[in-house]
Design an enzyme around this catalytic site. Structure first.
Site, PDB file in Angstrom:
ATOM      1  N   TRP A 139      17.178 -56.001 -15.306  1.00 54.47           N
ATOM      2  CA  TRP A 139      17.564 -57.135 -16.200  1.00 54.47           C
ATOM      3  C   TRP A 139      16.156 -57.842 -16.535  1.00 54.47           C
ATOM      4  CZ3 TRP A 139      21.483 -56.511 -19.234  1.00 54.47           C
ATOM      5  CH2 TRP A 139      21.850 -57.532 -20.067  1.00 54.47           C
ATOM      6  N   ASP A 195      12.317 -65.594 -21.386  1.00 57.60           N
ATOM      7  CA  ASP A 195      12.852 -66.613 -22.495  1.00 57.60           C
ATOM      8  C   ASP A 195      14.413 -66.703 -22.281  1.00 57.60           C
ATOM      9  OD1 ASP A 195      13.152 -64.266 -23.807  1.00 57.60           O
ATOM     10  OD2 ASP A 195      13.053 -65.255 -25.549  1.00 57.60           O
ATOM     11  N   GLU A 198      15.962 -63.487 -22.836  1.00 53.45           N
ATOM     12  CA  GLU A 198      15.861 -62.482 -21.918  1.00 53.45           C
ATOM     13  C   GLU A 198      14.813 -61.144 -22.472  1.00 53.45           C
ATOM     14  OE1 GLU A 198      20.427 -61.736 -21.957  1.00 53.45           O
ATOM     15  OE2 GLU A 198      19.814 -62.498 -19.853  1.00 53.45           O
ATOM     16  N   GLU A 199      13.930 -61.518 -23.208  1.00 54.44           N
ATOM     17  CA  GLU A 199      13.020 -60.564 -23.717  1.00 54.44           C
ATOM     18  C   GLU A 199      11.598 -60.658 -23.288  1.00 54.44           C
ATOM     19  OE1 GLU A 199      15.619 -59.517 -27.758  1.00 54.44           O
ATOM     20  OE2 GLU A 199      14.169 -60.816 -27.811  1.00 54.44           O
ATOM     21  N   GLU A 422      28.945 -63.617 -31.425  1.00 53.72           N
ATOM     22  CA  GLU A 422      27.807 -64.034 -31.376  1.00 53.72           C
ATOM     23  C   GLU A 422      26.954 -64.022 -32.755  1.00 53.72           C
ATOM     24  OE1 GLU A 422      24.610 -61.137 -29.850  1.00 53.72           O
ATOM     25  OE2 GLU A 422      24.746 -62.198 -28.052  1.00 53.72           O
TER      26      GLU A 422
HETATM   27  C1  NOJ Z   1      20.376 -58.013 -23.825  1.00 54.66           C
HETATM   28  C2  NOJ Z   1      19.911 -59.444 -23.762  1.00 54.66           C
HETATM   29  O1  NOJ Z   1      21.157 -60.183 -23.478  1.00 54.66           O
HETATM   30  C3  NOJ Z   1      19.479 -59.575 -25.275  1.00 54.66           C
HETATM   31  O2  NOJ Z   1      19.319 -61.127 -25.247  1.00 54.66           O
HETATM   32  C4  NOJ Z   1      18.493 -58.880 -25.599  1.00 54.66           C
HETATM   33  O3  NOJ Z   1      17.835 -59.260 -26.964  1.00 54.66           O
HETATM   34  C5  NOJ Z   1      18.752 -57.563 -25.428  1.00 54.66           C
HETATM   35  N1  NOJ Z   1      18.981 -57.401 -24.150  1.00 54.66           N
HETATM   36  C6  NOJ Z   1      17.384 -56.684 -25.737  1.00 54.66           C
HETATM   37  O4  NOJ Z   1      16.191 -56.833 -24.763  1.00 54.66           O
HETATM   38  C1  NOJ Z   2      22.101 -62.490 -24.935  1.00 48.96           C
HETATM   39  C2  NOJ Z   2      21.180 -63.950 -25.293  1.00 48.96           C
HETATM   40  O1  NOJ Z   2      19.957 -63.569 -25.805  1.00 48.96           O
HETATM   41  C3  NOJ Z   2      21.583 -64.671 -24.146  1.00 48.96           C
HETATM   42  O2  NOJ Z   2      20.775 -65.963 -24.376  1.00 48.96           O
HETATM   43  C4  NOJ Z   2      22.508 -65.049 -23.544  1.00 48.96           C
HETATM   44  O3  NOJ Z   2      22.494 -65.707 -22.148  1.00 48.96           O
HETATM   45  C5  NOJ Z   2      23.510 -63.738 -23.256  1.00 48.96           C
HETATM   46  N1  NOJ Z   2      23.591 -62.904 -24.338  1.00 48.96           N
HETATM   47  C6  NOJ Z   2      24.815 -63.923 -22.825  1.00 48.96           C
HETATM   48  O4  NOJ Z   2      25.351 -64.750 -23.999  1.00 48.96           O
END
Ligand code: NOJ
Ligand code: NOJ
Length: 574
Positions: A139, A195, A198-199, A422
């Site tokens: 992750w 960030d 999560e990227e 979402e």
């Molecule tokens: C899963 C993350 O929750 C999401 O925010 C992100 O865009 C994708 N992985 C791709 O990295």
């Molecule tokens: C993906 C989002 O980018 C992230 O901000 C969030 O924490 C997770 N999904 C779970 O909702």
């Protein structure tokens, strides 16, 4: 047609409300969003079976995407909403949920996980299994906004309990959790982080902004309950964070969301930061990028306009009207569509601004915010407009309409039972990605509350000053200087700078300014220094209380004249 059905019994609204569509939507959606949010919280939420007490699932979706986990960020934002609603007297039924959340977080903090143990970085772990065990898959970790957001929610709760004279629970139960989180923030804020999306692994405006808030609030709480040993170090790091926050400003008129990532930097990250650090007592303060500050309004306009051409549902919409917005224009995750929580955030920033302008009885137009205000009055000029002026009336009515427009977009793309996923499709507005996203529901509730003029508790953003000044060009005779130093460090060591002027802490090593290691081994900081001045400085290396100065002689620069382009000094640790 959904709204027609409900219009009959929707008379109540606040004094500013203009859109009956929005009034109708809020009346129907509010209870549905509340129910949707509570359904996703264990142990008894109807859609969160398996989640332990106080555990918030991100969404019941367990495949494509699998969101049946508990994220520290989502959970904290959801509970900030719940705690605000309870403490502001809007919903008195939520106390049991809050107690459950506190219990769950005390456990979650202690779980060893791939980011570490509680003392070695584990607090930066972004998500856990809903049975309170560690998630061990690959992750984007760590994510350092989580501890800050959790402590912000818990401090709001603590302050309320103190006002009810329940200091025993605050000191014995809440303080240990808060202290763990804030020590982590104070010690690690300048390390790189993924960030909130999560990227991107770099430094991030949202993370920095909520970290700054958390330490300021933590210092106030520490003083209130006599836990003063943390005050000096947390205050120093809060000042460093405020300084660093300024460096995300981009002279193109917006906030660059991340120091890494290689994108435009236009990102809901920055709008979310503004609403989640809103403090009405700070007015339109630019140092903390308050919602109505000229920098935050210019940023909002830049962010919104970035989506006009990327989603086909936005085509044909007038340049001064609301559109669907998402995380960032380059996004491709799950198709790269608009997000409900992003569109709601824009509305909320605008409603927050209206709260402040109405409270202070005036609004201020600067050269930086002029393009934003021209959306509502093409002939408006730079200046201050009292509430008695027709310009104030025209602009606030226009902002209200514009804000309501974002809620209308969401309303248009909300199915009849009020579910909020979402994303909603960029081509037809239908729901996509995770269903029943808990954070989407929370974002609806906070936007609705802001529209009703509800003001969250102050966190101490007023009357702050920064030795860095503002970097929006409105400061005095200063020039932004970036110091980069190539320094190899071992775990626990950080690089600081101090020097011969106020902005460099007058050689005081205790309050020296922490550099960011986002581009390690290059440590970096941007500081506004007096222009055309000879300045001496040195880098120092600190590990806990041990301090190592660079060898002599002092380093020296002559800053350029004011009005110059920013200036960069590249050094190597000596
Ligand atoms: C899963 C993350 O929750 C999401 O925010 C992100 O865009 C994708 N992985 C791709 O990295
Ligand atoms: C993906 C989002 O980018 C992230 O901000 C969030 O924490 C997770 N999904 C779970 O909702």
């Amino acid at each position: 047609m959904l709204f027609a059905t409900f219009c009959g019994f929707l008379a109540v609204s606040n004094a500013w409300a203009q859109s009956s569509t929005v009034d109708a939507y809020i009346s129907t959606e509010s209870p549905l969003a509340k129910a949707g949010l509570l359904a996703n919280i264990g142990p008894s939420g109807s859609k969160s079976s398996g989640a332990l007490s106080g555990i918030v699932i991100a969404s019941p979706s367990n495949v494509n995407p699998d969101y049946l986990y508990t994220w520290t960020r989502d959970s904290a934002l959801v509970f900030q909403t719940i705690i605000d609603q309870f403490t502001l007297g809007l919903d008195t039924t939520l106390r049991g949920e809050i107690d459950n959340y506190v219990g769950a977080q005390a456990i979650i903090q202690q779980i060893s996980n791939p980011s570490g143990t509680i003392t070695t970085g584990g607090l930066g772990e972004p998500k856990f299994n809903i049975d309170e065990t560690a998630f061990t898959g690959a992750w984007g970790r760590p994510q350092r906004d989580g501890p800050a957001l959790r402590s912000n929610a818990l401090i709001t709760w603590a302050n309320f309990l103190l006002s009810e004279n329940n200091s025993t629970y605050v000191t014995n139960t809440l303080w240990p959790i808060i202290q763990n989180d804030l020590n982590y923030v104070a010690e690690n804020w300048n390390q790189s982080t993924f960030d909130l999306w999560e990227e991107v692994d770099s430094s991030s405006f949202f993370t920095t902004a909520v970290q700054h808030r958390s330490l300021r609030q933590g210092v106030q709480l520490a003083n209130a309950i006599g836990q003063t040993s943390v005050v000096s170090s947390w205050t120093t790091q809060a000042e460093n964070l405020l300084c660093f926050l300024q460096s995300f400003w981009n002279t193109a008129g917006y906030i660059t969301a991340n120091t890494g990532g290689g994108r435009s930097g236009k990102d809901a990250n920055t709008v979310l930061a503004s609403i989640h650090t809103f403090d009405a007592a700070a007015g339109c303060d630019v140092l903390t990028f308050q919602p109505c500050s000229d920098a935050a309004l210019s940023n909002l306009l830049t962010y919104v306009d970035a989506f006009r051409s990327v989603y086909s549902i936005n085509s044909g919409i007038a340049e001064n009207a609301a559109v669907a917005t998402g995380r960032y224009p380059e996004d491709s995750y799950q198709g790269g569509n608009p997000w409900y929580l992003a569109t709601f955030a824009v509305a909320e920033q605008l409603y927050d601004s209206l709260i402040v302008w109405n409270a202070q009885g005036s609004l201020n137009v600067t050269s930086l915010s002029l393009p934003f205000f021209q959306l509502f009055d093409s002939s408006v000029a730079v200046g201050t407009y009292a509430s008695s002026t027709s310009t104030f009336t025209t602009i606030t009515a226009g902002v209200q309409d514009y804000a309501d427009g974002f809620v209308e977009i969401v309303a248009q793309y909300t199915p009849s039972y009020g579910e909020l996923s979402e994303q909603y499709s960029k081509t037809d507005g239908s729901q996509l990605s995770a269903v029943d996203l808990t954070w989407s529901y929370a974002s609806a509730l906070t936007a609705f509350d802001a529209r009703a003029g509800i003001t969250p508790a102050s966190w101490g953003a007023s009357n702050l000053t920064s030795t860095c000044g503002t970097s929006t060009g409105s400061g005095g005779d200063t020039v932004a200087v970036t110091f980069n130093v190539d320094a190899t460090t071992v775990f626990g060591e950080n690089i600081y700078i101090c020097g011969s002027v106020d902005a460099l802490q007058n050689w005081d090593p205790d309050t020296a300014l922490l550099l960011s290691s986002a581009d390690y081994p290059i440590w970096s900081i941007t500081i506004n220094l007096p222009a055309s001045t000879d300045i001496q400085y040195k880098y120092i290396r600190k590990d806990g209380s041990s301090i190592t100065w660079e060898s002599d002689p002092n380093m020296e620069i002559t800053t350029p004249a004011s009005g110059s382009e920013s200036y960069t000094e590249n050094d190597t640790w000596r």
